[in-house]
Motif scaffolding. Structure first.
Motif, short mmCIF file in Angstrom:
data_model
loop_
_atom_site.label_atom_id
_atom_site.label_comp_id
_atom_site.label_asym_id
_atom_site.label_seq_id
_atom_site.Cartn_x
_atom_site.Cartn_y
_atom_site.Cartn_z
N GLY A 1 0.85 -1.20 0.00
CA GLY A 1 0.00 0.00 0.00
C GLY A 1 0.87 1.23 0.00
O GLY A 1 0.87 2.04 0.95
N GLY A 2 1.63 1.40 -1.09
CA GLY A 2 2.65 2.44 -1.16
C GLY A 2 2.16 3.87 -1.11
O GLY A 2 2.97 4.78 -0.90
N HIS A 3 0.86 4.09 -1.27
CA HIS A 3 0.32 5.45 -1.15
C HIS A 3 0.02 5.79 0.31
O HIS A 3 0.17 6.94 0.73
CB HIS A 3 -0.96 5.59 -1.98
N ASP A 4 -0.38 4.79 1.08
CA ASP A 4 -0.81 5.01 2.45
C ASP A 4 0.34 4.95 3.45
O ASP A 4 0.21 5.43 4.59
CB ASP A 4 -1.87 3.98 2.85
N ALA A 5 1.45 4.33 3.07
CA ALA A 5 2.61 4.20 3.94
C ALA A 5 3.83 3.90 3.06
O ALA A 5 3.67 3.52 1.89
CB ALA A 5 2.39 3.08 4.96
N PRO A 6 5.04 4.06 3.59
CA PRO A 6 6.23 3.77 2.77
C PRO A 6 6.19 2.34 2.24
O PRO A 6 6.01 1.39 3.01
CB PRO A 6 7.38 3.96 3.77
N ASP B 1 -2.87 0.65 -4.81
CA ASP B 1 -1.88 1.42 -4.07
C ASP B 1 -2.44 2.02 -2.79
O ASP B 1 -1.68 2.38 -1.89
CB ASP B 1 -1.34 2.56 -4.94
N SER B 2 -3.77 2.14 -2.71
CA SER B 2 -4.37 2.75 -1.53
C SER B 2 -5.71 2.11 -1.20
O SER B 2 -6.54 1.90 -2.09
CB SER B 2 -4.57 4.26 -1.74
N LEU B 3 -5.92 1.85 0.07
CA LEU B 3 -7.21 1.37 0.56
C LEU B 3 -8.09 2.51 1.02
O LEU B 3 -9.25 2.30 1.37
CB LEU B 3 -7.00 0.40 1.73
N LEU B 4 -7.55 3.74 0.99
CA LEU B 4 -8.24 4.88 1.59
C LEU B 4 -8.79 5.89 0.60
O LEU B 4 -9.85 6.48 0.83
CB LEU B 4 -7.31 5.61 2.56
N GLU B 5 -8.08 6.11 -0.52
CA GLU B 5 -8.48 7.19 -1.42
C GLU B 5 -8.00 6.92 -2.84
O GLU B 5 -7.18 6.04 -3.07
CB GLU B 5 -7.89 8.52 -0.92
N ASP B 6 -8.52 7.70 -3.77
CA ASP B 6 -8.07 7.61 -5.16
C ASP B 6 -6.64 8.14 -5.25
O ASP B 6 -6.27 9.10 -4.57
CB ASP B 6 -8.97 8.43 -6.07
N CYS B 7 -5.85 7.52 -6.11
CA CYS B 7 -4.48 7.99 -6.30
C CYS B 7 -3.95 7.53 -7.65
O CYS B 7 -4.54 6.66 -8.30
CB CYS B 7 -3.57 7.48 -5.19
N ASP B 8 -2.87 8.13 -8.09
CA ASP B 8 -2.23 7.73 -9.35
C ASP B 8 -1.51 6.40 -9.14
O ASP B 8 -0.97 6.14 -8.06
CB ASP B 8 -1.23 8.78 -9.80
#
Length: 333
Positions: free
Chosen positions: A75-80, A323-330
Motif C-alpha cells: 500500500g505504497g500510497h498510504d505508507a512507505p 496502491d491505496s485502501l483509503l483514497e483515489d491515487c495515481d
C-alpha cells in the motif's frame, strides 16, 4: 495430460510457421510433435483448485464479495512501500492481502525492495548489489514518502520479518519476484518450509516465466502466478512509447505480440500457474471467462479509484491490487 483441444491454436500456429519457414510438412509435423512432447514431459500441473482458491479467494473475504483487496507494495500510497509500517497500515485499512517485492542485498539477505537501487525510496543511494544488509539497515525507508514525517525512521525489512508479520495479521501474501530465479526460489522455499501456513495463504508472482518455473521446480506445492502487461516492451506503464526510434518501436511491438501469444498459449501451461496478474486496462468479462475456462484466476493491477474498485468487485468479481485502501491515487508502475 495436456489437452490438445484446448491448445489447438498453439500447435496450429507452430505447424504453420515452421511449414512456411521450411516448406517441409515432415519437419513441421516433427517439430510440432516435439513441442507437444516437451510440454507433456516438462510442464507442471496446477496445484489443486481447493488450495488455489484458499489463497486467491479465502473465506475471510466475504465482506468484499469474495474478492481479495491486495495492497500494492504493502500500500505504497498510504505508507512507505515494502515496509513493516505498510503491512500494518494495509491491515488496519481493510486489505485482505499485501503484494511484497523480493530483492537481495550484496551479502545475499532477502529483503523487501521494488527497485534495484535504494535511491527512489530511501535517503541512501546506489544499487542493492553494492549494499550489505548492515548498510541497508541504516537507511530511512520513509525518506521519500509523502508521509515521511509520520513514518520517519522506518527500516527496510527482511523477508523473514515481513512474512512473520503477515502471518500474525492473517494477510494473504503476493510475493512479487523481479529476478534472481535461483536465489528467490531458495529463499522462498525456506520460508514455506519454516512456515507451512504459507502454502494456503500466499502466492509467488513474477513477470519472468523463468522465475515461476524455477519456483515450481524448487517446490511444486506452491501456488504461483504470471504477471503480464501487454505492449510492455514498446510502451511504458502509462502508455507512452518507450523508444523515440520508429523502427525500434515497431520491432518491439512485434516482439510484444509474440510474448503476449506465448503467455496466453504456452507459458501459463508450462508453469502450471493458478492465477494471471494483468494490468487493469486489458481486463474485460470475456478475458476473465477466457482464463476461468483454463482454471486460472485473473487479478487486476493497479486499481486505484473508487469507480474501478466497484467495477472489479461488483461487475467482474475479480480480485485486484491497489496502491491505496483509503483514497483515489495515481498508479505506481
Amino acid at each position: 495430460m495436456l489437452q490438445l483441444g484446448d491448445e489447438i491454436a498453439l500447435f496450429s500456429v507452430v505447424f504453420v510457421v515452421v511449414l512456411l519457414g521450411t516448406r517441409s510438412p515432415i519437419w513441421s509435423t516433427a517439430l510440432t510433435a516435439c513441442l507437444y512432447a516437451f510440454l507433456i514431459m516438462f510442464r507442471f500441473p496446477q496445484v489443486p483448485t481447493s488450495q488455489a482458491r484458499q489463497v486467491l479467494r479465502p473465506a475471510k473475504n466475504a465482506a468484499s464479495g469474495g474478492v481479495s483487496l491486495v495492497a500494492h507494495r504493502g500500500g505504497g500510497h498510504d505508507a512507505p512501500e515494502n515496509t513493516m509500517a505498510a503491512i500494518r497500515e494495509a491491515h488496519k485499512n481493510g486489505a485482505t492481502g499485501v503484494e511484497l517485492d523480493l530483492e537481495f542485498t550484496s551479502d545475499g539477505v532477502p529483503i523487501l525492495m521494488h527497485d534495484e537501487t535504494v535511491d527512489r525510496t530511501t535517503n541512501g543511494s546506489g544499487p542493492l548489489t553494492q549494499l550489505s544488509f548492515s548498510e541497508l539497515s541504516k537507511l530511512d525507508a520513509a525518506a521519500k514518502h509523502r508521509l515521511s514525517d509520520k513514518f520517519q525512521g522506518e527500516k527496510v525489512p527482511t523477508l523473514q520479518e515481513a512474512v512473520e508479520e503477515c502471518i500474525k495479521l492473517q494477510l494473504t501474501i503476493y510475493f512479487d519476484v523481479k529476478g534472481h530465479p535461483d536465489e528467490a526460489a531458495a529463499a522462498l522455499k525456506e520460508m514455506y518450509q519454516k512456515h507451512p501456513v504459507l502454502y494456503n495463504t500466499s502466492i509467488v508472482c513474477s513477470f519472468e516465466p523463468k522465475v515461476i518455473y524455477r519456483m515450481r521446480q524448487a517446490d511444486p506445492e506452491v501456488v504461483t502466478a504470471l504477471t503480464h502487461r501487454p505492449w510492455s516492451l514498446c510502451r511504458l506503464g502509462d502508455g507512452t512509447p518507450r523508444f523515440s526510434s520508429l523502427w525500434k518501436h515497431h520491432w518491439m511491438q512485434a516482439l510484444d505480440v509474440i510474448v503476449d501469444w506465448a503467455h496466453h498459449h504456452l507459458l501459463w501451461n508450462l508453469c502450471g500457474v493458478s492465477a494471471f496478474l494483468v494490468q487493469k486496462n486489458f481486463i474485460s468479462p470475456d478475458y476473465v471467462q477466457y482464463w476461468a475456462q483454463r482454471g486460472v484466476e485473473v487479478v487486476g493491477w493497479t486499481v486505484n479509484t473508487a469507480e474501478e474498485k466497484q467495477y472489479y468487485q461488483e461487475i467482474l468479481n475479480v480480485s485486484y491490487i491497489t496502491d491505496s485502501l483509503l483514497e483515489d491515487c495515481d498508479p505506481h508502475y
